[in-house]
Scaffold this motif. Structure first.
Motif, PDB file in Angstrom:
ATOM      1  N   GLY A 158     -21.104 -21.181  18.962  1.00 37.29           N
ATOM      2  CA  GLY A 158     -22.366 -20.489  19.223  1.00 37.29           C
ATOM      3  C   GLY A 158     -22.892 -20.770  20.621  1.00 37.29           C
ATOM      4  O   GLY A 158     -23.387 -19.866  21.302  1.00 37.29           O
ATOM      5  N   LEU A 159     -22.774 -22.023  21.065  1.00 34.24           N
ATOM      6  CA  LEU A 159     -23.200 -22.354  22.429  1.00 34.24           C
ATOM      7  C   LEU A 159     -22.344 -21.621  23.464  1.00 34.24           C
ATOM      8  O   LEU A 159     -22.858 -21.087  24.451  1.00 34.24           O
ATOM      9  CB  LEU A 159     -23.112 -23.860  22.672  1.00 34.24           C
ATOM     10  CG  LEU A 159     -24.112 -24.731  21.920  1.00 34.24           C
ATOM     11  CD1 LEU A 159     -23.837 -26.208  22.201  1.00 34.24           C
ATOM     12  CD2 LEU A 159     -25.537 -24.373  22.311  1.00 34.24           C
ATOM     13  N   LEU A 160     -21.034 -21.598  23.235  1.00 34.77           N
ATOM     14  CA  LEU A 160     -20.141 -20.929  24.175  1.00 34.77           C
ATOM     15  C   LEU A 160     -20.365 -19.420  24.213  1.00 34.77           C
ATOM     16  O   LEU A 160     -20.267 -18.798  25.271  1.00 34.77           O
ATOM     17  CB  LEU A 160     -18.679 -21.226  23.832  1.00 34.77           C
ATOM     18  CG  LEU A 160     -18.199 -22.635  24.116  1.00 34.77           C
ATOM     19  CD1 LEU A 160     -16.792 -22.839  23.552  1.00 34.77           C
ATOM     20  CD2 LEU A 160     -18.220 -22.917  25.609  1.00 34.77           C
ATOM     21  N   LEU A 161     -20.659 -18.837  23.062  1.00 32.27           N
ATOM     22  CA  LEU A 161     -20.873 -17.390  23.015  1.00 32.27           C
ATOM     23  C   LEU A 161     -22.079 -16.950  23.831  1.00 32.27           C
ATOM     24  O   LEU A 161     -22.155 -15.804  24.260  1.00 32.27           O
ATOM     25  CB  LEU A 161     -21.034 -16.925  21.569  1.00 32.27           C
ATOM     26  CG  LEU A 161     -19.743 -16.919  20.746  1.00 32.27           C
ATOM     27  CD1 LEU A 161     -20.049 -16.665  19.281  1.00 32.27           C
ATOM     28  CD2 LEU A 161     -18.774 -15.881  21.278  1.00 32.27           C
ATOM     29  N   CYS A 162     -23.004 -17.869  24.059  1.00 37.59           N
ATOM     30  CA  CYS A 162     -24.166 -17.551  24.908  1.00 37.59           C
ATOM     31  C   CYS A 162     -23.790 -17.542  26.378  1.00 37.59           C
ATOM     32  O   CYS A 162     -24.534 -17.031  27.203  1.00 37.59           O
ATOM     33  CB  CYS A 162     -25.271 -18.586  24.683  1.00 37.59           C
ATOM     34  SG  CYS A 162     -25.977 -18.536  23.036  1.00 37.59           S
ATOM     35  N   ARG A 163     -22.627 -18.103  26.722  1.00 38.79           N
ATOM     36  CA  ARG A 163     -22.277 -18.281  28.130  1.00 38.79           C
ATOM     37  C   ARG A 163     -21.057 -17.484  28.583  1.00 38.79           C
ATOM     38  O   ARG A 163     -20.945 -17.163  29.744  1.00 38.79           O
ATOM     39  CB  ARG A 163     -22.032 -19.766  28.406  1.00 38.79           C
ATOM     40  CG  ARG A 163     -23.294 -20.595  28.270  1.00 38.79           C
ATOM     41  CD  ARG A 163     -22.991 -22.092  28.286  1.00 38.79           C
ATOM     42  NE  ARG A 163     -24.187 -22.903  28.265  1.00 38.79           N
ATOM     43  CZ  ARG A 163     -24.923 -23.150  27.200  1.00 38.79           C
ATOM     44  NH1 ARG A 163     -24.611 -22.641  26.049  1.00 38.79           N
ATOM     45  NH2 ARG A 163     -25.989 -23.921  27.287  1.00 38.79           N
ATOM     46  N   VAL A 164     -20.113 -17.201  27.688  1.00 36.93           N
ATOM     47  CA  VAL A 164     -18.876 -16.524  28.076  1.00 36.93           C
ATOM     48  C   VAL A 164     -18.567 -15.376  27.122  1.00 36.93           C
ATOM     49  O   VAL A 164     -19.148 -15.271  26.042  1.00 36.93           O
ATOM     50  CB  VAL A 164     -17.673 -17.497  28.123  1.00 36.93           C
ATOM     51  CG1 VAL A 164     -17.881 -18.583  29.156  1.00 36.93           C
ATOM     52  CG2 VAL A 164     -17.414 -18.113  26.775  1.00 36.93           C
ATOM     53  N   HIS A 165     -17.630 -14.530  27.512  1.00 37.10           N
ATOM     54  CA  HIS A 165     -17.209 -13.396  26.695  1.00 37.10           C
ATOM     55  C   HIS A 165     -16.629 -13.895  25.372  1.00 37.10           C
ATOM     56  O   HIS A 165     -15.959 -14.932  25.328  1.00 37.10           O
ATOM     57  CB  HIS A 165     -16.152 -12.586  27.471  1.00 37.10           C
ATOM     58  CG  HIS A 165     -15.838 -11.276  26.840  1.00 37.10           C
ATOM     59  ND1 HIS A 165     -14.828 -11.133  25.929  1.00 37.10           N
ATOM     60  CD2 HIS A 165     -16.415 -10.054  26.980  1.00 37.10           C
ATOM     61  CE1 HIS A 165     -14.772  -9.868  25.535  1.00 37.10           C
ATOM     62  NE2 HIS A 165     -15.725  -9.194  26.162  1.00 37.10           N
ATOM     63  N   PHE A 166     -16.849 -13.147  24.313  1.00 42.44           N
ATOM     64  CA  PHE A 166     -16.429 -13.603  22.984  1.00 42.44           C
ATOM     65  C   PHE A 166     -14.923 -13.806  22.864  1.00 42.44           C
ATOM     66  O   PHE A 166     -14.465 -14.674  22.131  1.00 42.44           O
ATOM     67  CB  PHE A 166     -16.932 -12.652  21.885  1.00 42.44           C
ATOM     68  CG  PHE A 166     -16.311 -11.288  21.904  1.00 42.44           C
ATOM     69  CD1 PHE A 166     -16.864 -10.266  22.643  1.00 42.44           C
ATOM     70  CD2 PHE A 166     -15.174 -11.029  21.171  1.00 42.44           C
ATOM     71  CE1 PHE A 166     -16.293  -9.007  22.660  1.00 42.44           C
ATOM     72  CE2 PHE A 166     -14.589  -9.772  21.163  1.00 42.44           C
ATOM     73  CZ  PHE A 166     -15.155  -8.763  21.921  1.00 42.44           C
ATOM     74  N   ALA A 167     -14.110 -13.046  23.593  1.00 44.14           N
ATOM     75  CA  ALA A 167     -12.655 -13.216  23.506  1.00 44.14           C
ATOM     76  C   ALA A 167     -12.225 -14.565  24.091  1.00 44.14           C
ATOM     77  O   ALA A 167     -11.241 -15.155  23.639  1.00 44.14           O
ATOM     78  CB  ALA A 167     -11.948 -12.075  24.221  1.00 44.14           C
ATOM     79  N   VAL A 168     -12.983 -15.063  25.063  1.00 42.00           N
ATOM     80  CA  VAL A 168     -12.676 -16.365  25.678  1.00 42.00           C
ATOM     81  C   VAL A 168     -12.922 -17.489  24.675  1.00 42.00           C
ATOM     82  O   VAL A 168     -12.300 -18.540  24.761  1.00 42.00           O
ATOM     83  CB  VAL A 168     -13.510 -16.564  26.971  1.00 42.00           C
ATOM     84  CG1 VAL A 168     -13.308 -17.944  27.558  1.00 42.00           C
ATOM     85  CG2 VAL A 168     -13.177 -15.480  27.985  1.00 42.00           C
ATOM     86  N   VAL A 169     -13.791 -17.261  23.720  1.00 44.68           N
ATOM     87  CA  VAL A 169     -14.056 -18.247  22.681  1.00 44.68           C
ATOM     88  C   VAL A 169     -13.049 -18.091  21.538  1.00 44.68           C
ATOM     89  O   VAL A 169     -12.519 -19.083  21.033  1.00 44.68           O
ATOM     90  CB  VAL A 169     -15.496 -18.096  22.138  1.00 44.68           C
ATOM     91  CG1 VAL A 169     -15.761 -19.051  20.998  1.00 44.68           C
ATOM     92  CG2 VAL A 169     -16.501 -18.299  23.261  1.00 44.68           C
ATOM     93  N   THR A 170     -12.761 -16.866  21.165  1.00 45.26           N
ATOM     94  CA  THR A 170     -11.914 -16.599  20.003  1.00 45.26           C
ATOM     95  C   THR A 170     -10.461 -16.992  20.219  1.00 45.26           C
ATOM     96  O   THR A 170      -9.866 -17.697  19.392  1.00 45.26           O
ATOM     97  CB  THR A 170     -11.987 -15.111  19.620  1.00 45.26           C
ATOM     98  OG1 THR A 170     -13.345 -14.757  19.401  1.00 45.26           O
ATOM     99  CG2 THR A 170     -11.191 -14.829  18.360  1.00 45.26           C
ATOM    100  N   PHE A 171      -9.854 -16.547  21.301  1.00 43.34           N
ATOM    101  CA  PHE A 171      -8.412 -16.752  21.488  1.00 43.34           C
ATOM    102  C   PHE A 171      -8.014 -18.227  21.529  1.00 43.34           C
ATOM    103  O   PHE A 171      -7.133 -18.641  20.781  1.00 43.34           O
ATOM    104  CB  PHE A 171      -7.926 -16.010  22.732  1.00 43.34           C
ATOM    105  CG  PHE A 171      -6.437 -16.084  22.912  1.00 43.34           C
ATOM    106  CD1 PHE A 171      -5.588 -15.370  22.082  1.00 43.34           C
ATOM    107  CD2 PHE A 171      -5.886 -16.884  23.894  1.00 43.34           C
ATOM    108  CE1 PHE A 171      -4.220 -15.451  22.228  1.00 43.34           C
ATOM    109  CE2 PHE A 171      -4.515 -16.975  24.051  1.00 43.34           C
ATOM    110  CZ  PHE A 171      -3.675 -16.250  23.216  1.00 43.34           C
ATOM    111  N   PRO A 172      -8.650 -19.055  22.361  1.00 45.43           N
ATOM    112  CA  PRO A 172      -8.254 -20.477  22.353  1.00 45.43           C
ATOM    113  C   PRO A 172      -8.496 -21.150  20.999  1.00 45.43           C
ATOM    114  O   PRO A 172      -7.727 -22.016  20.588  1.00 45.43           O
ATOM    115  CB  PRO A 172      -9.128 -21.117  23.435  1.00 45.43           C
ATOM    116  CG  PRO A 172      -9.586 -19.994  24.279  1.00 45.43           C
ATOM    117  CD  PRO A 172      -9.632 -18.788  23.403  1.00 45.43           C
ATOM    118  N   GLY A 173      -9.533 -20.734  20.305  1.00 46.64           N
ATOM    119  CA  GLY A 173      -9.796 -21.310  18.987  1.00 46.64           C
ATOM    120  C   GLY A 173      -8.689 -20.988  18.004  1.00 46.64           C
ATOM    121  O   GLY A 173      -8.265 -21.843  17.220  1.00 46.64           O
TER     122      GLY A 173
END
Length: 151
Positions: free
Chosen positions: A21-36
């Motif tokens: 949730g913190l990351l989604l406020c700062r970067v594009h959602f794909a940047v959070v999803t793919f590495p996860g």
């Protein structure tokens, strides 16, 4: 063992949700999803190597792949949600849908027998999801559409 794994799983989910949730406020959602998703796959491969099964059938592998693909797709859309709408709508809709899909999969593919209450709850999710996702809110017009200049 299950008594240890259940709280560990809950802690991991909570930590990942919070950090995500913190990351989604700062970067594009794909940047959070793919590495996860890649991290989850690597963890699963290591866990499979450390805790080997007695036998692994082709159907086990197919179910694992389908589960991973379904989870990855769900995370893609869940993480995309906050960029397109209120998280207060996205979270409950995704949680209810995830539980209902799990119960339905067990009923249709694993011969589980959900109770009448479980079936009733799943039937109630349809109008609930429709009502929650179609309402108006901040940045939306009365018809539920995004108001011009809301972003």
């Amino acid at each position: 063992m299950g008594a240890l794994l259940a709280p560990a799983s809950a802690v991991c989910y909570g930590a990942v949700d919070f950090v995500g949730g913190l990351l989604l406020c700062r970067v594009h959602f794909a940047v959070v999803t793919f590495p996860g998703q890649v991290g989850g796959l690597l963890f699963a491969v290591v866990a499979a190597a450390v805790v080997p099964a007695d036998a692994v059938r082709a159907t086990d592998v197919v179910w694992g792949v389908l589960s991973g693909m379904g989870g990855g797709t769900a995370m893609h859309f869940l993480n995309r949600g906050p960029s397109r709408g209120a998280m207060s709508i996205v979270a409950p809709v995704s949680a209810v849908t995830g539980v209902a899909l799990s119960v339905l999969s067990g009923a249709f593919f694993l011969d589980d027998q959900p109770t009448v209450t479980a079936w009733l709850g799943m039937c109630l999710t349809l109008p609930a999801r429709w009502l929650v996702s179609g309402g108006s809110g901040p940045g939306r017009g009365g018809d539920g559409k995004e108001a011009p200049g809301a972003r």
